[in-house]
Motif scaffolding. Structure first.
Motif, PDB file in Angstrom:
ATOM      1  N   GLU A 240      24.934  18.121  15.741  1.00 29.60           N
ATOM      2  CA  GLU A 240      24.227  16.872  14.768  1.00 29.60           C
ATOM      3  C   GLU A 240      24.929  16.118  15.107  1.00 29.60           C
ATOM      4  OE1 GLU A 240      25.057  16.804  10.057  1.00 29.60           O
ATOM      5  OE2 GLU A 240      24.544  19.039  10.893  1.00 29.60           O
ATOM      6  N   ASN A 241      26.027  16.072  15.628  1.00 27.34           N
ATOM      7  CA  ASN A 241      27.033  15.303  15.617  1.00 27.34           C
ATOM      8  C   ASN A 241      27.516  14.295  16.876  1.00 27.34           C
ATOM      9  OD1 ASN A 241      29.219  16.222  13.103  1.00 27.34           O
ATOM     10  ND2 ASN A 241      30.188  16.932  14.335  1.00 27.34           N
ATOM     11  N   LEU A 242      26.910  14.844  17.650  1.00 25.87           N
ATOM     12  CA  LEU A 242      26.215  14.814  18.926  1.00 25.87           C
ATOM     13  C   LEU A 242      25.742  14.000  19.103  1.00 25.87           C
ATOM     14  CD1 LEU A 242      26.614  14.233  22.671  1.00 25.87           C
ATOM     15  CD2 LEU A 242      25.377  16.106  22.272  1.00 25.87           C
ATOM     16  N   ARG A 243      24.109  14.115  18.331  1.00 24.04           N
ATOM     17  CA  ARG A 243      23.268  12.857  18.257  1.00 24.04           C
ATOM     18  C   ARG A 243      23.965  11.638  17.124  1.00 24.04           C
ATOM     19  NH1 ARG A 243      20.721  17.723  16.505  1.00 24.04           N
ATOM     20  NH2 ARG A 243      19.034  18.680  17.100  1.00 24.04           N
ATOM     21  N   ARG A 244      24.422  11.599  16.034  1.00 26.13           N
ATOM     22  CA  ARG A 244      25.042  10.850  15.762  1.00 26.13           C
ATOM     23  C   ARG A 244      26.253   9.957  16.701  1.00 26.13           C
ATOM     24  NH1 ARG A 244      28.624  10.560  10.183  1.00 26.13           N
ATOM     25  NH2 ARG A 244      29.129   8.949  10.243  1.00 26.13           N
ATOM     26  N   LEU A 245      26.855  10.723  17.328  1.00 27.31           N
ATOM     27  CA  LEU A 245      27.326   8.992  18.263  1.00 27.31           C
ATOM     28  C   LEU A 245      27.001   9.712  19.430  1.00 27.31           C
ATOM     29  CD1 LEU A 245      30.074  12.612  19.709  1.00 27.31           C
ATOM     30  CD2 LEU A 245      30.406  10.782  18.251  1.00 27.31           C
ATOM     31  N   CYS A 246      25.155   9.642  19.958  1.00 27.58           N
ATOM     32  CA  CYS A 246      24.424   9.229  20.651  1.00 27.58           C
ATOM     33  C   CYS A 246      23.605   8.024  20.040  1.00 27.58           C
ATOM     34  CB  CYS A 246      23.483  10.213  21.727  1.00 27.58           C
ATOM     35  SG  CYS A 246      24.358  11.117  22.489  1.00 27.58           S
ATOM     36  N   ALA A 247      23.422   7.931  19.174  1.00 28.03           N
ATOM     37  CA  ALA A 247      23.513   7.090  18.212  1.00 28.03           C
ATOM     38  C   ALA A 247      24.101   5.548  17.888  1.00 28.03           C
ATOM     39  CB  ALA A 247      22.801   7.266  16.749  1.00 28.03           C
ATOM     40  N   MET A 248      25.342   5.634  18.548  1.00 27.19           N
ATOM     41  CA  MET A 248      25.913   4.680  18.147  1.00 27.19           C
ATOM     42  C   MET A 248      25.778   3.932  19.137  1.00 27.19           C
ATOM     43  SD  MET A 248      29.512   6.456  16.640  1.00 27.19           S
ATOM     44  CE  MET A 248      29.840   7.003  15.019  1.00 27.19           C
TER      45      MET A 248
ATOM     46  N   ALA B 107      27.382  13.038  28.113  1.00 26.68           N
ATOM     47  CA  ALA B 107      27.544  14.820  28.084  1.00 26.68           C
ATOM     48  C   ALA B 107      27.091  15.996  29.222  1.00 26.68           C
ATOM     49  CB  ALA B 107      26.241  14.428  26.895  1.00 26.68           C
ATOM     50  N   ASP B 108      27.713  16.561  29.207  1.00 27.62           N
ATOM     51  CA  ASP B 108      27.471  17.741  30.394  1.00 27.62           C
ATOM     52  C   ASP B 108      27.246  19.240  30.119  1.00 27.62           C
ATOM     53  OD1 ASP B 108      29.899  18.922  29.950  1.00 27.62           O
ATOM     54  OD2 ASP B 108      30.723  16.573  30.490  1.00 27.62           O
ATOM     55  N   LEU B 109      26.811  19.803  31.448  1.00 35.02           N
ATOM     56  CA  LEU B 109      26.456  21.537  31.294  1.00 35.02           C
ATOM     57  C   LEU B 109      26.967  22.312  32.711  1.00 35.02           C
ATOM     58  CD1 LEU B 109      22.686  21.743  30.255  1.00 35.02           C
ATOM     59  CD2 LEU B 109      24.835  21.976  28.800  1.00 35.02           C
ATOM     60  N   ILE B 110      27.789  23.174  32.395  1.00 37.72           N
ATOM     61  CA  ILE B 110      27.996  23.517  33.426  1.00 37.72           C
ATOM     62  C   ILE B 110      27.273  24.616  34.021  1.00 37.72           C
ATOM     63  CG2 ILE B 110      29.610  24.950  34.443  1.00 37.72           C
ATOM     64  CD1 ILE B 110      32.127  23.995  32.654  1.00 37.72           C
ATOM     65  N   ALA B 111      26.637  24.820  35.533  1.00 37.82           N
ATOM     66  CA  ALA B 111      25.578  25.368  36.515  1.00 37.82           C
ATOM     67  C   ALA B 111      26.080  26.807  36.323  1.00 37.82           C
ATOM     68  CB  ALA B 111      24.412  24.866  36.961  1.00 37.82           C
ATOM     69  N   GLY B 112      25.794  27.628  36.929  1.00 39.11           N
ATOM     70  CA  GLY B 112      26.763  28.860  37.032  1.00 39.11           C
ATOM     71  C   GLY B 112      27.140  29.437  35.915  1.00 39.11           C
ATOM     72  N   LEU B 113      27.612  29.417  35.203  1.00 45.70           N
ATOM     73  CA  LEU B 113      28.398  30.346  34.007  1.00 45.70           C
ATOM     74  C   LEU B 113      27.248  32.434  33.805  1.00 45.70           C
ATOM     75  CD1 LEU B 113      28.962  27.574  31.100  1.00 45.70           C
ATOM     76  CD2 LEU B 113      30.515  28.641  33.288  1.00 45.70           C
TER      77      LEU B 113
ATOM     78  N   PHE C  44      19.110  22.376  29.115  1.00 48.57           N
ATOM     79  CA  PHE C  44      19.508  20.802  29.365  1.00 48.57           C
ATOM     80  C   PHE C  44      18.492  19.947  28.917  1.00 48.57           C
ATOM     81  CE2 PHE C  44      18.047  17.204  32.544  1.00 48.57           C
ATOM     82  CZ  PHE C  44      19.453  16.932  33.239  1.00 48.57           C
ATOM     83  N   ASP C  45      17.027  20.116  28.565  1.00 52.56           N
ATOM     84  CA  ASP C  45      16.096  20.136  27.437  1.00 52.56           C
ATOM     85  C   ASP C  45      16.580  19.400  26.843  1.00 52.56           C
ATOM     86  OD1 ASP C  45      14.592  19.413  30.087  1.00 52.56           O
ATOM     87  OD2 ASP C  45      12.828  20.601  29.314  1.00 52.56           O
ATOM     88  N   ARG C  46      17.480  19.796  25.940  1.00 50.50           N
ATOM     89  CA  ARG C  46      18.086  20.206  24.380  1.00 50.50           C
ATOM     90  C   ARG C  46      19.106  18.945  24.472  1.00 50.50           C
ATOM     91  NH1 ARG C  46      20.118  25.107  21.658  1.00 50.50           N
ATOM     92  NH2 ARG C  46      19.610  23.929  20.006  1.00 50.50           N
ATOM     93  N   LEU C  47      20.074  18.931  24.887  1.00 54.57           N
ATOM     94  CA  LEU C  47      21.315  17.730  25.438  1.00 54.57           C
ATOM     95  C   LEU C  47      19.960  16.264  25.673  1.00 54.57           C
ATOM     96  CD1 LEU C  47      24.270  17.265  25.505  1.00 54.57           C
ATOM     97  CD2 LEU C  47      24.296  17.937  27.841  1.00 54.57           C
ATOM     98  N   ALA C  48      19.541  16.671  26.607  1.00 59.53           N
ATOM     99  CA  ALA C  48      18.936  15.334  27.063  1.00 59.53           C
ATOM    100  C   ALA C  48      18.410  14.556  25.561  1.00 59.53           C
ATOM    101  CB  ALA C  48      17.037  15.354  27.892  1.00 59.53           C
ATOM    102  N   ALA C  49      17.982  15.552  24.717  1.00 63.77           N
ATOM    103  CA  ALA C  49      16.835  15.355  23.483  1.00 63.77           C
ATOM    104  C   ALA C  49      18.292  14.122  22.572  1.00 63.77           C
ATOM    105  CB  ALA C  49      16.450  16.292  22.899  1.00 63.77           C
ATOM    106  N   CYS C  50      19.562  14.321  23.458  1.00 66.02           N
ATOM    107  CA  CYS C  50      20.212  14.091  21.766  1.00 66.02           C
ATOM    108  C   CYS C  50      20.213  12.746  22.608  1.00 66.02           C
ATOM    109  CB  CYS C  50      21.416  14.590  22.152  1.00 66.02           C
ATOM    110  SG  CYS C  50      21.356  16.370  21.292  1.00 66.02           S
TER     111      CYS C  50
END
Length: 401
Positions: A144-152, A159-165, A177-183
């Motif tokens: 919720e907070n990330l979406r609000r930041l992206c709307a500013m 924003a980032d993700l780590i592969a291989g965890l 990845f798709d959820r993060l891109a949607a923000c």
């Protein structure tokens, strides 16, 4: 450390600034959280050092604090101090998205565009993976907070993700990845796990089945949930994200495409096409051809953006890479070409496994459907918005260098 020599080197460049050391979190992949303690410099010392740094007029001041807003009142005082003193300098902070209040949002939104840049490390959406890495996250509040930041409009969000965890396979990573891109962050980064010497993950590598390079930066090579071949597919997606999902380039085009297409699939396909350095025109060509190839693929399922890929009958939903019928989804896809006679030529050589030529309309150009015309218009608009003088036109064959 901010002596005259250091400050002189930073004029119109990047300077690194430290206001705190350590981190209150204990993420298993990070060295900063091993003690779970944070030591801070006094605000008097921080403000004095910042005034000296600002007189050097650096292009970007990057705070090295691991979680800048861990001490929320202190973070807000620093932001308030900087808000009226930027004068052409941008400030970069790494923040935890769930540790925001209304005043912090207002402080970030107040200055002109180009003053503040926020980095948000989501790393993974899979609860089991976050538990293995000892990284707590209140997911719904963070999103919720990330979406609000992206709307500013005046704030740049990375924003980032780590592969291989540990515990995360290709299927769950793709969905995350798709959820993060949607923000809709301004910059979307796909990083790879570094099994750092002295970190908890390094000590538990045998237990967790992590195979990684013995040479710096000790990058992961294989896990029980992610094969080396799947890791290479993620490398393709990394190249595509870096070239097209960073810096706000092609924003209108990507918003148009990421409705019917999975952002991860688009990045992976674009990354496969980046087999050599391309000019701005070549990248626009690649985006046009790759998008039309994916939109026209028999394997594409409209509306699948952000959803999990199909699975083989009887497979589990554990998120393990071997459960993902990824190769089956690409069957018949135009950008996967294994026949030399049909493959496009680049530098006189057939590019197997790369982009196929698009269908032609009888006039030597791509098939004139409404979707291709709209896509060409959007790419052309974004191309000019990037500062290119000459307009872009759809190519007849492969991407132009």
């Amino acid at each position: 450390p901010y002596d005259e020599e250091y400050l002189a080197m930073g004029r119109d460049r990047i300077l690194y600034f430290e206001s705190a050391r350590g981190c209150p979190y204990g993420c298993a992949y990070c060295m900063s959280g091993r003690s779970r303690k944070t030591r801070t410099f006094s605000l008097k010392r921080v403000f004095s050092a910042l005034e000296r740094v600002l007189r050097a007029r650096p292009r970007l001041v990057k705070f090295t604090d691991r979680t800048f807003n861990a001490d929320l009142p202190r973070a807000k005082r620093i932001l308030a101090f900087l808000a009226g003193r930027a004068e052409g300098t941008e400030f970069h902070f790494e923040m935890a998205p769930e540790l925001f209040d209304e005043e912090l949002f207002n402080l970030l939104a107040a200055p002109p565009k180009g003053t503040f840049r926020v980095e948000v490390g989501i790393q993974s959406f899979r609860p089991e993976t976050l538990a293995l890495c000892r990284r707590p996250m209140r997911e719904e509040r963070a999103l919720e907070n990330l979406r609000r930041l992206c709307a500013m409009d005046d704030l740049t969000v990375h924003a980032d993700l780590i592969a291989g965890l540990p515990g995360e396979g290709l299927a769950s990573f793709r969905a995350g990845f798709d959820r993060l891109a949607a923000c809709r962050p301004d910059e979307l980064q796909l990083g790879f796990l570094k099994v750092l010497k002295g970190s908890e993950l390094c000590e538990r590598a045998g237990e967790l089945g992590l195979v990684f390079s013995e040479r710096p930066p000790y990058e992961v090579l294989r896990t029980p949930d992610l094969s080396f071949g799947e890791l290479l597919r993620l490398k393709d997606a990394e190249r595509g994200a870096e070239a097209f999902f960073a810096g706000g380039k092609y924003r209108g085009t990507l918003d148009f495409l990421c409705g019917p297409l999975s952002p991860f699939d688009l990045c992976e396909a674009l990354g496969r096409g980046l087999i050599r350095p391309l000019s701005a025109v070549g990248k626009a060509d690649l985006l046009f051809q790759t998008a039309l190839g994916l939109l026209g693929s028999k394997a594409h399922r409209p509306g699948a953006g952000g959803s999990a890929p199909s699975r083989r009958p009887g497979s589990s939903s554990s998120g393990r890479g071997e459960d993902w019928a990824g190769e089956e989804r690409f069957e018949g896809n135009p950008f996967r070409c294994e026949d030399d006679s049909a493959a496009p030529l680049i530098d006189g050589k057939p590019q197997r496994g790369k982009l196929n030529p698009l269908p032609e309309d009888g006039k030597g150009g791509p098939a004139g459907s409404e979707i291709s015309r709209r896509l060409a218009e959007l790419i052309g608009e974004d191309f000019l918005r990037e500062g290119n003088v000459r307009p872009w036109r759809p190519p007849r064959n492969g991407p132009r260098g």
